[in-house]
Design a protein around this motif. Structure first.
Motif, PDB file in Angstrom:
ATOM      1  N   ILE A 118       0.833  -1.201   0.000  1.00  0.00           N
ATOM      2  CA  ILE A 118       0.000   0.000   0.000  1.00  0.00           C
ATOM      3  C   ILE A 118       0.871   1.257   0.000  1.00  0.00           C
ATOM      4  O   ILE A 118       1.837   1.350   0.746  1.00  0.00           O
ATOM      5  CB  ILE A 118      -0.927   0.026   1.230  1.00  0.00           C
ATOM      6  CG1 ILE A 118      -1.890  -1.155   1.190  1.00  0.00           C
ATOM      7  CG2 ILE A 118      -1.701   1.342   1.308  1.00  0.00           C
ATOM      8  CD1 ILE A 118      -2.732  -1.325   2.432  1.00  0.00           C
ATOM      9  N   ALA A 119       0.492   2.215  -0.853  1.00  0.00           N
ATOM     10  CA  ALA A 119       1.096   3.550  -0.830  1.00  0.00           C
ATOM     11  C   ALA A 119      -0.025   4.547  -0.576  1.00  0.00           C
ATOM     12  O   ALA A 119      -1.159   4.343  -1.023  1.00  0.00           O
ATOM     13  CB  ALA A 119       1.789   3.861  -2.148  1.00  0.00           C
ATOM     14  N   MET A 120       0.300   5.609   0.141  1.00  0.00           N
ATOM     15  CA  MET A 120      -0.684   6.645   0.455  1.00  0.00           C
ATOM     16  C   MET A 120      -0.153   8.026   0.068  1.00  0.00           C
ATOM     17  O   MET A 120       0.139   8.857   0.929  1.00  0.00           O
ATOM     18  CB  MET A 120      -1.058   6.596   1.940  1.00  0.00           C
ATOM     19  CG  MET A 120      -1.784   5.322   2.319  1.00  0.00           C
ATOM     20  SD  MET A 120      -2.265   5.245   4.061  1.00  0.00           S
ATOM     21  CE  MET A 120      -3.599   6.430   4.087  1.00  0.00           C
ATOM     22  N   SER A 148      -6.143   0.336  -7.647  1.00  0.00           N
ATOM     23  CA  SER A 148      -5.406  -0.926  -7.580  1.00  0.00           C
ATOM     24  C   SER A 148      -4.717  -1.102  -8.927  1.00  0.00           C
ATOM     25  O   SER A 148      -5.197  -0.621  -9.959  1.00  0.00           O
ATOM     26  CB  SER A 148      -6.332  -2.109  -7.278  1.00  0.00           C
ATOM     27  OG  SER A 148      -7.183  -2.388  -8.370  1.00  0.00           O
ATOM     28  N   LEU A 149      -3.573  -1.760  -8.909  1.00  0.00           N
ATOM     29  CA  LEU A 149      -2.769  -1.918 -10.113  1.00  0.00           C
ATOM     30  C   LEU A 149      -2.871  -3.329 -10.668  1.00  0.00           C
ATOM     31  O   LEU A 149      -3.022  -4.292  -9.905  1.00  0.00           O
ATOM     32  CB  LEU A 149      -1.306  -1.587  -9.804  1.00  0.00           C
ATOM     33  CG  LEU A 149      -1.055  -0.185  -9.262  1.00  0.00           C
ATOM     34  CD1 LEU A 149       0.409  -0.017  -8.882  1.00  0.00           C
ATOM     35  CD2 LEU A 149      -1.477   0.869 -10.271  1.00  0.00           C
ATOM     36  N   GLU A 188       6.406  -4.517  -3.008  1.00  0.00           N
ATOM     37  CA  GLU A 188       6.067  -3.743  -4.195  1.00  0.00           C
ATOM     38  C   GLU A 188       4.641  -3.210  -4.051  1.00  0.00           C
ATOM     39  O   GLU A 188       3.748  -3.918  -3.585  1.00  0.00           O
ATOM     40  CB  GLU A 188       6.190  -4.612  -5.441  1.00  0.00           C
ATOM     41  CG  GLU A 188       7.618  -5.072  -5.688  1.00  0.00           C
ATOM     42  CD  GLU A 188       7.742  -6.016  -6.866  1.00  0.00           C
ATOM     43  OE1 GLU A 188       6.720  -6.481  -7.400  1.00  0.00           O
ATOM     44  OE2 GLU A 188       8.893  -6.294  -7.245  1.00  0.00           O
ATOM     45  N   VAL A 189       4.435  -1.978  -4.457  1.00  0.00           N
ATOM     46  CA  VAL A 189       3.145  -1.311  -4.305  1.00  0.00           C
ATOM     47  C   VAL A 189       2.155  -1.807  -5.359  1.00  0.00           C
ATOM     48  O   VAL A 189       2.476  -1.849  -6.547  1.00  0.00           O
ATOM     49  CB  VAL A 189       3.319   0.220  -4.401  1.00  0.00           C
ATOM     50  CG1 VAL A 189       1.980   0.930  -4.492  1.00  0.00           C
ATOM     51  CG2 VAL A 189       4.129   0.729  -3.221  1.00  0.00           C
ATOM     52  N   SER A 218      -7.745   2.439   9.703  1.00  0.00           N
ATOM     53  CA  SER A 218      -8.533   1.391   9.051  1.00  0.00           C
ATOM     54  C   SER A 218      -7.646   0.273   8.517  1.00  0.00           C
ATOM     55  O   SER A 218      -7.985  -0.901   8.606  1.00  0.00           O
ATOM     56  CB  SER A 218      -9.333   2.012   7.903  1.00  0.00           C
ATOM     57  OG  SER A 218      -9.955   1.031   7.131  1.00  0.00           O
ATOM     58  N   LEU A 219      -6.489   0.637   7.992  1.00  0.00           N
ATOM     59  CA  LEU A 219      -5.631  -0.359   7.341  1.00  0.00           C
ATOM     60  C   LEU A 219      -4.683  -1.067   8.300  1.00  0.00           C
ATOM     61  O   LEU A 219      -3.912  -1.926   7.884  1.00  0.00           O
ATOM     62  CB  LEU A 219      -4.868   0.305   6.199  1.00  0.00           C
ATOM     63  CG  LEU A 219      -5.786   0.783   5.075  1.00  0.00           C
ATOM     64  CD1 LEU A 219      -5.014   1.603   4.067  1.00  0.00           C
ATOM     65  CD2 LEU A 219      -6.498  -0.372   4.402  1.00  0.00           C
ATOM     66  N   ILE A 220      -4.758  -0.747   9.584  1.00  0.00           N
ATOM     67  CA  ILE A 220      -3.994  -1.501  10.581  1.00  0.00           C
ATOM     68  C   ILE A 220      -4.543  -2.924  10.670  1.00  0.00           C
ATOM     69  O   ILE A 220      -3.823  -3.877  10.931  1.00  0.00           O
ATOM     70  CB  ILE A 220      -4.049  -0.794  11.959  1.00  0.00           C
ATOM     71  CG1 ILE A 220      -3.179   0.455  11.905  1.00  0.00           C
ATOM     72  CG2 ILE A 220      -3.615  -1.723  13.074  1.00  0.00           C
ATOM     73  CD1 ILE A 220      -3.289   1.332  13.133  1.00  0.00           C
ATOM     74  N   ASP A 221      -5.819  -3.064  10.419  1.00  0.00           N
ATOM     75  CA  ASP A 221      -6.506  -4.358  10.473  1.00  0.00           C
ATOM     76  C   ASP A 221      -6.007  -5.250   9.327  1.00  0.00           C
ATOM     77  O   ASP A 221      -6.276  -4.977   8.156  1.00  0.00           O
ATOM     78  CB  ASP A 221      -8.009  -4.111  10.369  1.00  0.00           C
ATOM     79  CG  ASP A 221      -8.852  -5.368  10.421  1.00  0.00           C
ATOM     80  OD1 ASP A 221      -8.305  -6.470  10.290  1.00  0.00           O
ATOM     81  OD2 ASP A 221     -10.079  -5.230  10.585  1.00  0.00           O
TER      82      ASP A 221
END
Length: 150
Positions: free
Chosen positions: A61-63, A80-81, A95-96, A122-125
């Motif tokens: 994940i990149a933010m 999403s890629l 890799e992102v 949220s993304l800690i889960d």
């Protein structure tokens, strides 16, 4: 007023091959969604932030985020890629393949930080992060993230 986050802000399986291509895509989508005024200036805001330090997180994940007077409304764009990008520095050297971009007008930095905090929390889960990889539609991503809603 533009929406903070909706299914229109979600772009799945995009064929982008570099961080620069991702940032250009995000800047274009920000203007298409009426979040930003000038695509080039929004792109420059993303680049300025990346020059400070990488926005790559972990687990793919990149933010990236941008604060600029050329951003009209706060917003979030999810991408999403189709294949992971090499060379986007992350904490765990993965890799992102998922990008959550945050945009905020220069005068709404507090809102930007609130959104960033909500997404990061949220993304800690682990289960939620893994579920992002399984999402096949924008509706699934939107319902999973539920940003800005209780």
């Amino acid at each position: 007023m533009a929406e903070l986050f909706s299914e229109k802000h979600i772009f799945l399986k995009q064929d982008l091959n570099s961080k620069e291509q991702v940032l250009e895509f995000l800047a274009q989508k920000a203007t298409d969604l009426s979040l930003g005024r000038d695509r080039n200036k929004v792109f420059e805001a993303f680049q300025r932030r990346e020059e400070q330090s990488s926005t790559g997180m972990q687990t793919g994940i990149a933010m990236p985020h941008a604060i600029s007077a050329d951003i009209l409304f706060p917003g979030v764009i999810y991408v999403s890629l189709s294949k992971p990008i090499k060379g986007w520095e992350t904490f765990d050297d993965t890799e992102v393949n998922k990008i959550i971009a945050l945009l905020a007008p220069k005068n709404e930095v507090k809102k930007h930080l609130e959104i960033l905090s909500e997404f990061a929390g949220s993304l800690i889960d682990d289960e939620k992060r893994q579920s992002l990889d399984k999402c096949q539609t924008a509706a699934e991503v939107f319902n999973l993230l539920k940003i800005g809603r209780n």
